[in-house]
Motif scaffolding. Structure first.
Motif, PDB file in Angstrom:
ATOM      1  N   PRO A 176      12.370  33.342 -32.420  1.00  0.00           N
ATOM      2  CA  PRO A 176      13.503  32.803 -33.183  1.00  0.00           C
ATOM      3  C   PRO A 176      14.637  32.400 -32.259  1.00  0.00           C
ATOM      4  N   VAL A 177      15.298  31.304 -32.598  1.00  0.00           N
ATOM      5  CA  VAL A 177      16.353  30.775 -31.746  1.00  0.00           C
ATOM      6  C   VAL A 177      17.702  31.371 -32.141  1.00  0.00           C
ATOM      7  N   ASP A 178      18.557  31.584 -31.149  1.00  0.00           N
ATOM      8  CA  ASP A 178      19.912  32.059 -31.376  1.00  0.00           C
ATOM      9  C   ASP A 178      20.852  30.864 -31.206  1.00  0.00           C
ATOM     10  N   GLU A 179      21.393  30.379 -32.319  1.00  0.00           N
ATOM     11  CA  GLU A 179      22.244  29.191 -32.279  1.00  0.00           C
ATOM     12  C   GLU A 179      23.479  29.401 -31.408  1.00  0.00           C
ATOM     13  N   LYS A 180      23.955  30.641 -31.336  1.00  0.00           N
ATOM     14  CA  LYS A 180      25.161  30.927 -30.564  1.00  0.00           C
ATOM     15  C   LYS A 180      24.923  30.792 -29.062  1.00  0.00           C
ATOM     16  N   ALA A 181      23.658  30.879 -28.636  1.00  0.00           N
ATOM     17  CA  ALA A 181      23.348  30.793 -27.209  1.00  0.00           C
ATOM     18  C   ALA A 181      23.147  29.362 -26.745  1.00  0.00           C
ATOM     19  N   LEU A 182      23.182  28.394 -27.664  1.00  0.00           N
ATOM     20  CA  LEU A 182      22.957  26.993 -27.288  1.00  0.00           C
ATOM     21  C   LEU A 182      24.105  26.461 -26.427  1.00  0.00           C
ATOM     22  N   PRO A 183      23.786  25.626 -25.444  1.00  0.00           N
ATOM     23  CA  PRO A 183      24.845  24.932 -24.714  1.00  0.00           C
ATOM     24  C   PRO A 183      25.676  24.086 -25.673  1.00  0.00           C
ATOM     25  N   ALA A 184      26.936  23.816 -25.319  1.00  0.00           N
ATOM     26  CA  ALA A 184      27.858  23.118 -26.221  1.00  0.00           C
ATOM     27  C   ALA A 184      27.343  21.745 -26.632  1.00  0.00           C
ATOM     28  N   ASN A 185      26.738  21.004 -25.692  1.00  0.00           N
ATOM     29  CA  ASN A 185      26.281  19.647 -26.025  1.00  0.00           C
ATOM     30  C   ASN A 185      25.155  19.660 -27.052  1.00  0.00           C
ATOM     31  N   LEU A 186      24.309  20.676 -27.009  1.00  0.00           N
ATOM     32  CA  LEU A 186      23.205  20.761 -27.964  1.00  0.00           C
ATOM     33  C   LEU A 186      23.638  21.403 -29.273  1.00  0.00           C
ATOM     34  N   ALA A 187      24.608  22.292 -29.209  1.00  0.00           N
ATOM     35  CA  ALA A 187      25.104  22.931 -30.432  1.00  0.00           C
ATOM     36  C   ALA A 187      25.717  21.900 -31.369  1.00  0.00           C
ATOM     37  N   ALA A 188      26.223  20.794 -30.808  1.00  0.00           N
ATOM     38  CA  ALA A 188      26.810  19.742 -31.648  1.00  0.00           C
ATOM     39  C   ALA A 188      25.744  18.898 -32.324  1.00  0.00           C
ATOM     40  N   THR A 189      24.501  18.955 -31.823  1.00  0.00           N
ATOM     41  CA  THR A 189      23.420  18.124 -32.353  1.00  0.00           C
ATOM     42  C   THR A 189      22.460  18.908 -33.236  1.00  0.00           C
ATOM     43  N   PHE A 190      22.167  20.164 -32.831  1.00  0.00           N
ATOM     44  CA  PHE A 190      21.142  20.962 -33.509  1.00  0.00           C
ATOM     45  C   PHE A 190      21.772  22.059 -34.366  1.00  0.00           C
ATOM     46  N   THR A 191      21.040  22.388 -35.432  1.00  0.00           N
ATOM     47  CA  THR A 191      21.431  23.473 -36.327  1.00  0.00           C
ATOM     48  C   THR A 191      20.240  24.414 -36.487  1.00  0.00           C
ATOM     49  N   ALA A 192      20.497  25.703 -36.459  1.00  0.00           N
ATOM     50  CA  ALA A 192      19.417  26.674 -36.643  1.00  0.00           C
ATOM     51  C   ALA A 192      19.036  26.758 -38.113  1.00  0.00           C
ATOM     52  N   HIS A 193      17.739  26.729 -38.368  1.00  0.00           N
ATOM     53  CA  HIS A 193      17.243  26.811 -39.743  1.00  0.00           C
ATOM     54  C   HIS A 193      15.870  27.468 -39.723  1.00  0.00           C
TER      55      HIS A 193
END
Length: 352
Positions: A176-193
């Motif tokens: 399972p992915v941790d959305e909080k650990a995403l780099p800033a550039n990817l956090a703006a594009t991807f959402t955890a679901h």
């Protein structure tokens, strides 16, 4: 005229010696049978191919093992865990796999009827080859690619594992992915679901061109590896035949016969049978010595028993394994030394 007591004593002594000879012959037959089956097993192994060391979970790299095939078992230890640096995803496992899918048009033909539907697919679909490409054009190349990441070092027991062997480890579990650990550039594009990353603004209703990124890892579990020893590392056999991997990986603590069913089954209770042969020979020597000056001399009987058993075994191994023969003959020499010492001790005793 000889007394009845003297006659009975002579008869008992003769009977004991006869019994001793029979017991001694049984000891020699037992050791001969035991060593013959050990030799037959060694010959069968030689016909099968290179010798296989059954090191299990406790074996360590040692001199003289280079190039040998071995079985090693246990739960792998991850020294340097794999990490997907682009998404900052890490897993304590031998292998981490990134899957990338895109929501695309698919052409489906059943019974001569062609229809189109959108679904998650892990590779770009070229819509120009569709029967009706109009209205079903796909976006093309993925902006993010699927990748596989291996641990920097994986150990099984006391051996390192070659990367090719690690890649063959079976089993997959979701990471399972941790959305909080995403780099800033990817956090703006991807959402955890549901444990994965999606670019959909409404994950339950994806649109054409949306991406879905997920991760799997090889689980940590008991494994058995059959491979070739190269220093402190297990590697694929260099001389494996075309079409073969040169190693074998199985889940669980598997025996050597499980991994290599064609391997001859080793003889059982080899050491106990050798011990029984020695005990029988010592008992036979004691019986043979009854009525003489060595009666009840346990050390003399031990020496004689060790001599005869070791000499027979050593003679059998002379033609096949000089090292094994030398060990047996060394025991024979030690037994002979003990017996000779007891003879000398008896010779120095004053006459009564």
């Amino acid at each position: 005229m000889r007394s009845k007591k003297t006659f009975n004593g002579t008869g008992l002594a003769f009977g004991a010696r006869a019994a001793g000879a029979v017991v001694l012959l049984c000891a020699l037959g037992l050791i001969a049978w035991n060593e013959r089956r050990v030799m037959d097993y060694a010959a069968a192994l030689a016909r099968h191919g290179s010798p296989v060391l059954d090191l299990g979970s406790g074996g360590r790299p040692a001199a003289g093992q280079y190039g040998s095939t071995t079985r090693v078992s246990g739960t792998p230890q991850i020294v340097d865990a794999p990490r997907d640096g682009e998404f900052n995803v890490r897993s304590e496992s031998p292998v981490l796999i990134r899957h990338v899918e895109m929501f695309q048009w698919r052409e489906i033909t059943v019974g001569g009827n062609t229809h189109y539907e959108m679904d998650w697919v892990d590779h770009p679909i070229d819509a120009t080859g569709f029967a009706k490409p109009a209205g079903h054009v796909n976006p093309g190349a993925f902006p993010v690619q699927g990748r596989q990441f291996e641990a920097g070092e994986v150990r099984l027991g006391h051996f390192r594992l070659d990367t090719e062997i690690v890649r063959d480890f079976p089993g997959r579990v979701d990471v399972p992915v941790d959305e909080k650990a995403l780099p800033a550039n990817l956090a703006a594009t991807f959402t955890a679901h549901d444990g994965v990353l999606v670019t959909s603004s409404k994950p339950e209703r994806p649109r054409l061109g949306d991406l879905r990124v997920s991760w799997e890892a090889v689980p940590l579990q008991a494994m058995t590896v059959l491979a070739q020893i190269e220093g402190d590392t297990l590697v694929p056999a260099k001389s494996h035949r075309p079409g073969e991997s040169g190693f074998d990986v199985q889940v669980g603590d598997r025996t050597l016969l499980d991994v290599l069913p064609a391997l001859p089954e080793p003889p059982g209770a080899v050491i106990p049978v050798r011990g029984a042969a020695y005990l029988l020979a010592i008992a036979g020597a004691l019986l043979l010595a009854s009525g003489g000056r060595f009666r009840r001399d346990m050390l003399f009987a031990v020496g004689v028993g060790v001599v005869v058993v070791s000499a027979v075994a050593g003679a059998m191994w002379l033609a096949g394994d000089a090292m094994a023969a030398s060990v047996w003959l060394l025991f024979a020499v030690l037994g002979a030394g003990l017996a000779i010492w007891r003879v000398q001790q008896h010779g120095h005793r004053p006459a009564h």
